[in-house]
Design an enzyme around this catalytic site. Structure first.
Site, PDB file in Angstrom:
ATOM      1  N   ASN A 180       0.697  -1.188  -0.146  1.00  0.00           N
ATOM      2  CA  ASN A 180       0.036  -0.139   0.244  1.00  0.00           C
ATOM      3  C   ASN A 180       1.035   1.171  -0.107  1.00  0.00           C
ATOM      4  OD1 ASN A 180       0.364  -1.005   3.099  1.00  0.00           O
ATOM      5  ND2 ASN A 180      -1.021   0.957   3.896  1.00  0.00           N
ATOM      6  N   GLU A 204       4.027  -4.008  11.875  1.00  0.00           N
ATOM      7  CA  GLU A 204       3.478  -3.371  12.360  1.00  0.00           C
ATOM      8  C   GLU A 204       1.702  -3.375  11.038  1.00  0.00           C
ATOM      9  OE1 GLU A 204       0.980  -0.547  10.550  1.00  0.00           O
ATOM     10  OE2 GLU A 204       3.129   0.256   9.374  1.00  0.00           O
ATOM     11  N   CYS A 246      -3.265   1.571   6.395  1.00  0.00           N
ATOM     12  CA  CYS A 246      -3.292   0.806   7.941  1.00  0.00           C
ATOM     13  C   CYS A 246      -3.912   1.829   8.754  1.00  0.00           C
ATOM     14  CB  CYS A 246      -2.017  -0.163   8.412  1.00  0.00           C
ATOM     15  SG  CYS A 246      -0.901   1.169   8.504  1.00  0.00           S
ATOM     16  N   GLU A 298       8.431   2.093  17.074  1.00  0.00           N
ATOM     17  CA  GLU A 298       9.678   2.321  15.795  1.00  0.00           C
ATOM     18  C   GLU A 298       9.076   4.272  16.091  1.00  0.00           C
ATOM     19  OE1 GLU A 298      10.610   0.408  12.802  1.00  0.00           O
ATOM     20  OE2 GLU A 298      10.015  -1.367  13.431  1.00  0.00           O
TER      21      GLU A 298
END
Ligand code: ADP
Length: 490
Positions: free
Chosen positions: A158, A256, A289, A463
């Site tokens: 994506n 993630e 996301c 992160e």
């Protein structure tokens, strides 16, 4: 070996792997298609065990010298990397758009500059990690952020360039060497990234790219015994598989993953700004996301706010992502299109009301209308599962306790957005929503120094800034007894 390449909007892109500073082909190849119109862009080398072995070997051999440079030695090379990346900005933007269908304007103005920043920011930040001491009455703790070794980086389709550089930047700045496995539905900008790294003078073997299918190249990579780190962005089911490989070798893994993030609108909020931001959740055709996909509106402003959102969405053009007027481009792939429309059809069948959209858009095979469902049951699939398409749900709430409970009612915890006019109320709600990032009266602002990651099934670890180095480095404490070397230091 003579390389195979494609011409994408006038840009030459190698379709082969990049291992030890050289292009490497594979007998097996897979097709990458453009979601814009289904055009065949090229047949990309499909790596497997042999290519992964070569790449991890190359990265292992390159590691000692790259690590020995130190953060100061790596910084100028990484700054050149960022500069060369910007020099190829137009090429990267058009290739990304052709390969994954994301908006060209967004790639030119936002993604490419940010990708360069991902490299330079972490190159600079690495210098701040030096000389970190913690004093104790008996000892001085000299905390060091040592390079860890070979890092495997696995990225999704994506936002391949953005997410690859978000991993490559800190991983290289930390002194690691890399094997990157790009997504098979959008593998091309990572190939350009290898050319750029080479032009910038990264030594051979420091950054390797193995193209291929997840279950083959990706699987071989995460099971390789030579890895020190695995960094993954993608889906929850794939994270479970990779996590098993990481568990067998006790390799630290960051992940993630998906989200079903709440977007909360309080009655006293700036409703115009909130409505524009709701419309913005359809960006990248909802294949984001972080998107706030559950719109939760305070009951007493429902009708007023609905009218504002409807007006904002009505003006969004669905179409070719290369056109500057387009706001919503195509879904990535026929398989993904079928997945998204499956969610939509099941929601309709379960009795959810379509406030707008709900059908294929006129622009072509993979284009879907921005869609809003209302009235879905809280435990319905459409209220609970990540669609990863231009599909949002609409619910109302009356009390803060109620909206916090709804916000926390899925298995995810990636992000959340809150529009609210009262600071103490906003902070009270925000502090109780389970999420790695909560945006208040804003959206998508990501400071590279700030922690980023997901709670619950949305991820493992954080992160950004020092948090990235907490993952990519082996943190060592050299505890030295005070005075043990005498006044002259031994
Ligand atoms: P998405 O649903 O976004 O495609 P995936 O989790 O399937 O997400 O894919 C994200 C990345 O993970 C891609 O680069 C893909 O090739 C890779 N991948 C998929 N399966 C595996 C696997 N078994 N092992 C390692 N990598 C994988």
């Amino acid at each position: 070996m003579a390389g195979s390449s494609a011409q994408i909007a006038g840009v030459t892109v190698s379709l082969d792997h990049w291992i030890d500073g050289k292009r490497v082909a594979s007998a097996d190849r897979f097709a990458t298609l453009s979601p814009i119109d289904g055009a065949h862009l090229g047949d990309v080398a499909a790596g497997g065990q042999a290519e992964v072995d070569q790449a991890v070997d190359a990265a292992s051999r390159a590691f000692p010298a790259w690590a020995a440079l130190g953060a100061e030695g790596r910084q100028p090379i990484l700054h050149r990397f960022a500069k060369e990346l910007l020099a190829r900005a137009d090429d990267l933007a058009v290739v990304e758009t052709a390969d994954n269908g994301s908006l060209l304007m967004g790639n030119q103005h936002r993604v490419v500059p940010r990708s360069a920043q991902n490299i330079s920011f972490f190159a600079d930040w690495a210098l701040t990690l030096l000389d970190h001491k913690i004093e104790h009455e008996e000892v001085t703790n000299n905390v060091r952020y040592d390079p860890a070794g070979v890092a495997a980086l696995i990225t999704p389709w994506n936002a391949p360039l953005m997410l690859t550089t978000w991993k490559v930047g800190p991983a290289l700045a930390a002194g690691n060497t890399l094997v990157v496995k790009p997504p098979e539905w959008a593998p091309l900008t990572c190939s350009l990234l290898a050319d750029i790294a080479d032009k910038a003078g990264l030594p051979p073997g420091v950054l390797n790219v193995v193209q291929g299918i997840g279950e083959e190249a990706g699987n071989a990579l995460v099971n390789h015994p030579g890895l020190a780190r695995i960094s993954f962005t993608g889906s929850v089911p794939t994270a479970r598989i990779i996590g098993q490989a990481a568990a067998r070798s006790i390799t630290p893994m960051s992940a993630e993953l998906g989200g079903k993030s709440p977007f909360i609108v309080c009655a006293d909020a700036d409703l115009d700004a909130a409505a524009q931001t709701v419309a913005g959740q359809y960006i990248n055709a909802g294949q984001v996301c972080l998107a706030g996909t559950r719109i939760l509106v305070e009951q007493r402003i429902e009708q007023e706010f609905l009218a504002k959102v409807r007006a904002a969405v009505t003006h969004m053009t669905v179409g070719d992502p290369r056109a500057s007027a387009t706001r919503v481009g195509p879904l990535i792939h026929p398989e993904h299109y079928a997945r998204v429309t499956g969610f939509v059809e099941r929601a309709k069948a379960a009795g959810a009301e379509v406030l707008w959209g709900g059908e294929q858009a006129d622009a072509g095979a993979l284009y879907f209308q921005p869609t809003m469902f209302a009235g879905a049951a809280p435990d319905a699939e459409i209220s609970q599962q990540e669609v990863f398409g231009p599909v949002l749900t609409w619910q109302t709430f009356e009390t803060d306790e109620e909206v916090i409970a709804i916000a926390n009612s899925t298995e995810y915890g990636l992000a959340g957005t809150l529009f609210c006019g009262n600071e103490s109320r906003a902070m009270r709600i925000a502090s109780q929503v389970v999420a790695g990032t909560l945006w208040v009266n804003c959206f998508f602002v990501r400071d590279l120094a700030a922690p980023f990651g997901g709670s619950r099934v949305s991820g493992i670890g954080r992160e950004g800034g020092t948090y990235s180095f907490d993952f990519y480095c082996d943190i060592k404490n050299i505890a030295v007894r005070k005075g043990s070397f005498g006044a002259a230091g031994g």
